[in-house]
Scaffold this motif. Structure first.
Motif, short mmCIF file in Angstrom:
data_model
loop_
_atom_site.label_atom_id
_atom_site.label_comp_id
_atom_site.label_asym_id
_atom_site.label_seq_id
_atom_site.Cartn_x
_atom_site.Cartn_y
_atom_site.Cartn_z
N THR A 137 0.83 -1.20 0.00
CA THR A 137 0.00 0.00 0.00
C THR A 137 0.86 1.26 0.00
O THR A 137 0.42 2.30 -0.48
CB THR A 137 -0.97 0.01 1.20
OG1 THR A 137 -0.22 -0.17 2.40
CG2 THR A 137 -2.02 -1.08 1.07
N ALA A 138 2.09 1.18 0.48
CA ALA A 138 2.97 2.35 0.52
C ALA A 138 3.33 2.82 -0.89
O ALA A 138 3.31 4.02 -1.18
CB ALA A 138 4.24 2.04 1.31
N SER A 139 3.64 1.89 -1.77
CA SER A 139 4.00 2.25 -3.14
C SER A 139 2.80 2.18 -4.08
O SER A 139 2.87 2.66 -5.22
CB SER A 139 5.11 1.33 -3.67
OG SER A 139 4.65 0.00 -3.78
N GLY A 140 1.72 1.55 -3.62
CA GLY A 140 0.53 1.43 -4.45
C GLY A 140 0.67 0.40 -5.56
O GLY A 140 0.08 0.54 -6.62
N LEU A 141 1.44 -0.66 -5.29
CA LEU A 141 1.70 -1.69 -6.30
C LEU A 141 1.33 -3.07 -5.78
O LEU A 141 1.44 -3.35 -4.59
CB LEU A 141 3.17 -1.67 -6.71
CG LEU A 141 3.67 -0.39 -7.39
CD1 LEU A 141 5.18 -0.44 -7.54
CD2 LEU A 141 2.99 -0.19 -8.73
N ALA A 142 0.93 -3.93 -6.72
CA ALA A 142 0.64 -5.33 -6.43
C ALA A 142 1.55 -6.18 -7.30
O ALA A 142 1.50 -6.09 -8.53
CB ALA A 142 -0.82 -5.65 -6.72
N TYR A 143 2.39 -6.98 -6.67
CA TYR A 143 3.35 -7.84 -7.38
C TYR A 143 2.75 -9.22 -7.58
O TYR A 143 2.27 -9.84 -6.62
CB TYR A 143 4.66 -7.94 -6.59
CG TYR A 143 5.33 -6.60 -6.44
CD1 TYR A 143 6.16 -6.11 -7.43
CD2 TYR A 143 5.10 -5.81 -5.31
CE1 TYR A 143 6.76 -4.86 -7.30
CE2 TYR A 143 5.70 -4.58 -5.17
CZ TYR A 143 6.53 -4.11 -6.17
OH TYR A 143 7.12 -2.88 -6.04
N PRO A 144 2.77 -9.74 -8.80
CA PRO A 144 2.16 -11.05 -9.05
C PRO A 144 3.01 -12.19 -8.50
O PRO A 144 4.23 -12.07 -8.33
CB PRO A 144 2.11 -11.12 -10.58
CG PRO A 144 3.26 -10.28 -11.03
CD PRO A 144 3.35 -9.16 -10.02
N ILE A 145 2.32 -13.29 -8.21
CA ILE A 145 3.00 -14.53 -7.84
C ILE A 145 2.69 -15.52 -8.96
O ILE A 145 1.52 -15.83 -9.21
CB ILE A 145 2.51 -15.07 -6.49
CG1 ILE A 145 2.81 -14.05 -5.39
CG2 ILE A 145 3.16 -16.42 -6.18
CD1 ILE A 145 2.22 -14.40 -4.05
N ARG A 146 3.72 -15.96 -9.66
CA ARG A 146 3.54 -16.88 -10.79
C ARG A 146 4.24 -18.20 -10.48
O ARG A 146 5.43 -18.22 -10.18
CB ARG A 146 4.12 -16.27 -12.06
CG ARG A 146 3.39 -15.01 -12.48
CD ARG A 146 3.85 -14.51 -13.82
NE ARG A 146 3.22 -13.24 -14.12
CZ ARG A 146 3.88 -12.14 -14.44
NH1 ARG A 146 5.19 -12.16 -14.55
NH2 ARG A 146 3.22 -11.03 -14.68
N ASP A 147 3.47 -19.28 -10.58
CA ASP A 147 3.99 -20.62 -10.29
C ASP A 147 4.66 -20.67 -8.92
O ASP A 147 5.69 -21.30 -8.74
CB ASP A 147 4.98 -21.06 -11.38
CG ASP A 147 4.32 -21.16 -12.74
OD1 ASP A 147 3.16 -21.59 -12.81
OD2 ASP A 147 4.97 -20.79 -13.75
N GLY A 148 4.08 -19.95 -7.97
CA GLY A 148 4.58 -19.96 -6.60
C GLY A 148 5.78 -19.06 -6.36
O GLY A 148 6.33 -19.03 -5.26
N ILE A 149 6.19 -18.28 -7.37
CA ILE A 149 7.36 -17.41 -7.25
C ILE A 149 6.94 -15.95 -7.34
O ILE A 149 6.34 -15.54 -8.34
CB ILE A 149 8.40 -17.73 -8.35
CG1 ILE A 149 8.83 -19.19 -8.24
CG2 ILE A 149 9.59 -16.79 -8.27
CD1 ILE A 149 9.63 -19.67 -9.42
N PRO A 150 7.25 -15.14 -6.32
CA PRO A 150 6.91 -13.73 -6.38
C PRO A 150 7.75 -13.03 -7.46
O PRO A 150 8.96 -13.20 -7.51
CB PRO A 150 7.28 -13.20 -4.99
CG PRO A 150 7.46 -14.39 -4.14
CD PRO A 150 7.82 -15.52 -5.03
#
Length: 65
Positions: free
Chosen positions: A30-43
């Motif tokens: 929420t601090a940067s306003g970004l959502a990082y995906p998790i693909r195949d269990g890897i952030p």
């Protein structure tokens, strides 16, 4: 998401803690306003791969379906 791994990870932009969204398979900052995906269990901790959060998401509100 492994709790020990989550405790070690921080946002690469703001260096703030991340919150795991299991339904969306994302790590939320929420601090940067970004959502990082998790693909195949890897952030995927790349700013270019992150999704910008909506205003409601930044305020911690759930979007209506």
């Amino acid at each position: 998401m492994d709790k020990q791994l989550l405790a070690l990870l921080v946002c690469p932009v703001s260096h703030a803690p991340l919150h795991y969204d299991a339904a969306a398979q994302e790590l939320i900052c929420t601090a940067s306003g970004l959502a990082y995906p998790i693909r195949d269990g890897i952030p995927v901790m790349l700013e270019d791969e992150a999704r910008p959060l909506s205003a409601d998401e930044r305020l911690g509100k759930k979007e209506a379906d």
